[in-house]
Enzyme design. Sequence first.
Site, PDB file in Angstrom:
ATOM      1  N   LYS A 221      29.450  -6.014 -46.526  1.00 50.48           N
ATOM      2  CA  LYS A 221      28.025  -5.835 -46.807  1.00 50.48           C
ATOM      3  C   LYS A 221      27.355  -5.004 -45.711  1.00 50.48           C
ATOM      4  CE  LYS A 221      27.600 -10.126 -49.453  1.00 50.48           C
ATOM      5  NZ  LYS A 221      27.050 -11.493 -49.504  1.00 50.48           N
TER       6      LYS A 221
ATOM      7  N   SER B  87      24.672 -15.158 -53.148  1.00 49.17           N
ATOM      8  CA  SER B  87      24.146 -14.538 -51.925  1.00 49.17           C
ATOM      9  C   SER B  87      22.896 -13.695 -52.156  1.00 49.17           C
ATOM     10  CB  SER B  87      25.227 -13.685 -51.261  1.00 49.17           C
ATOM     11  OG  SER B  87      25.637 -12.644 -52.113  1.00 49.17           O
TER      12      SER B  87
END
EC number: 3.4.21.53
Length: 776
Positions: free
Chosen positions: A719, A676
């Site tokens: 996140k 990611s």
Amino acid sequence: MTKDTIQLPLLPLRGLLVFPSMVLHLDVGRDKSVTALEKAMMGDQTIFLAAQKKVSLDDPEPKDIYRIGTIAKVNQMLKLPNGTMRVLVEGLRRGEIIQFNEESEEFNVEIKEIEEQHDEKNEEEALMRSLLGQFEQYIKVSQKITKETLETVSDIDEPSRFADIITSHLSLKIKDKQELLETVNVKERLQQLIKLITNEKKVLDLEKKIGQRVKTSMEKTQKEYYLREQMKAIQKELGEKDGKSGEVGKLREKVEESDMPERIVEVAMKELDRFEKVPQSSAESSVIRNYVEWLIALPWTEKTKDTIEIDNAHKILDRDHYGLEKVKERILEYLAVQKLTQSIKGPILCLVGPPGVGKTSLAKSIARSINRNFVRASLGGIRDDAEIRGHRRTYIGAMPGRIIQGMKKAKTVNPVFLLDEIDKMSNDFRGDPSAAMLEVLDPEQNSNFSDHFIEETYDLSNVLFVATANYVNNIPGPLLDRMELISISGYTEVEKLHIAKEHLLSKQLKENGLTKNNLQIRDDALLKLIRTYTREAGVRGLERQLATLCRKAAKIIISKEKKRVVVTEKSIEELLGKPVFRYGVMEQENQVGAATGLAYTAAGGDTLSIEVSHYPGKGKLTLTGKLGDVMQESAQAAFSYIRSRAKELSINPDFYETYDIHIHVPEGATPKDGPSAGITMATALVSALTGRAVKKEVGMTGEITLRGRVLPIGGLKEKSLSAHRAGITTIIIPEDNEKDIEDIPESVRSGLTFIKVNHLDQVLKHALVEEKNESK
């Protein structure tokens, strides 16, 4: 065929019949019957005897009395001390009731005498001989009829009387005797009687065999009892107290009193017979006793009654756990299906998440909400399949596997069974325990689960299995296929704050002898505790730190004689010392060659700063920061994409030949991996090579391909929380992750701007400062 009708008093008979030529004593007690007898004695002593259809009736009506009976003569009548009359009657002829003339005191009936029908004399003679032979055999088997009776019957020549006398000596049902009484044709009566006496003889033969069998069994039992008593006496003389026989007796009683199925009882009794014969000093003696005790201790039929009430289950889950709305919703759906289907068969729930997020306590809440016993088996570190299936009894120290041990602890056949840390099982030369678990978790197989120690099949189909795991990748494929995964990613800071205030703090206050009046922790202090003294997805570390605060407060209250301690954001360092962890914060100004990525770790979300530096060289790419293989590949993919698009990105096409590039991710002691960070690395590279700064308020996450496409990632909720905590206001996410925005708490979502992209060009457009506003 018939004579003229006659009027006679009626005496209803209960449980017996009188045939013609039969002399019998009767005890008469009913008022109507006594009156009928007295009326008969006042006349020619003739009375009509007919049987009742139901013996239990004290006051029969005409419909309750058979129509065909016997015209009889009362030869003698005697009044007994108890008020009843004893009479001697002699059957004369068959008769049929034509009409009932019921009076107030007795029955008076109109009788038509029945004449019997005869066929060919030779046929009747042959039937009489056959019947006499059958009767003789019946007497031998019965042993209730004397030989004198046989001699008396043999002298009778008249077929009808012959049949009636034999019938009177047989132990037949009243219904069968009535049929014989109603059979007017003598030949038919003889044939019918032969069938009945043949059948009775078979029944008597069977009774005799059963009697002999019972007698043999009793003799064997008496012999065993005698031998056991002798054994007791010998053991007493040897000073062995009750010895093994006393122990065997107690175990037999327990087996008989238990709820075992019949097949298990047979096995247990057979083992006890062996146990009794094996010397007490033998090692096999203790093995057999241990085996029987396990059979007795296991639940075979005991159940708790399910009380699946969805509203009540929802309240219990909300009371025990804050947040985890999707997890709770899935559990309630599961329980609703169980209630509708009334069947436990279905997917095995597997709660997957980091340590300390409440997986075990969720399973306990499920058990409490449906009123089932709870049992837990830890599978961490198991390497031997015998830990699941049990050991063979031939081994020293053999025991059942974890499943059967758990069922013994549960004490019911339908507990909630938690298989804890199912991803921690491994295998070696001793076997593969995960393969053994396949039978346990398969609804089509676990109704006949076989444990090596117990040997007999055990039904696990009523058990509600719930598994927990930290990492899905560590669960073997076939085992994973039998389970439905419910992901518990962790708690947000807001959720941790609520959990600390509503659950953990009150628990620790109680355990440390404090009250809410003694210790008060402000919200800002709790938030600082969560951010800088713990780093975890769950709340175990948070609870430990709260326990430390409670102990510190208790010491202050006792030593300084204070009544109350208030913990603030400033005073918390005095109690717990300097902060243990630091969390990422937003850059103070726009930076060239530095981009802020968003990472998902075992402790939740965090920001990830990625720095890129270039200097004259020969195109060497250096990666530092303890990056994993996947992350290094993401860096290579970003580098390759930039080389292929250098001209469009306003980068010198020969940069890879004239410059060395160094990509570094700070906190090099912490391992980092995952795809990611792809777009973050690409943005930092473009920023360094073009000299355009990256906006300080922008964070990003997404996987990059060689064609610049942005692929979806996981952990967007965590996140986003880390970005919000760090002060970032804009997050660039893959377009395919738009559906995950709903999972983010509203308090966090409202303070963030989400930019959805599907290509790196879009990322650079929103992440980099415009070139005209920045000098190279």
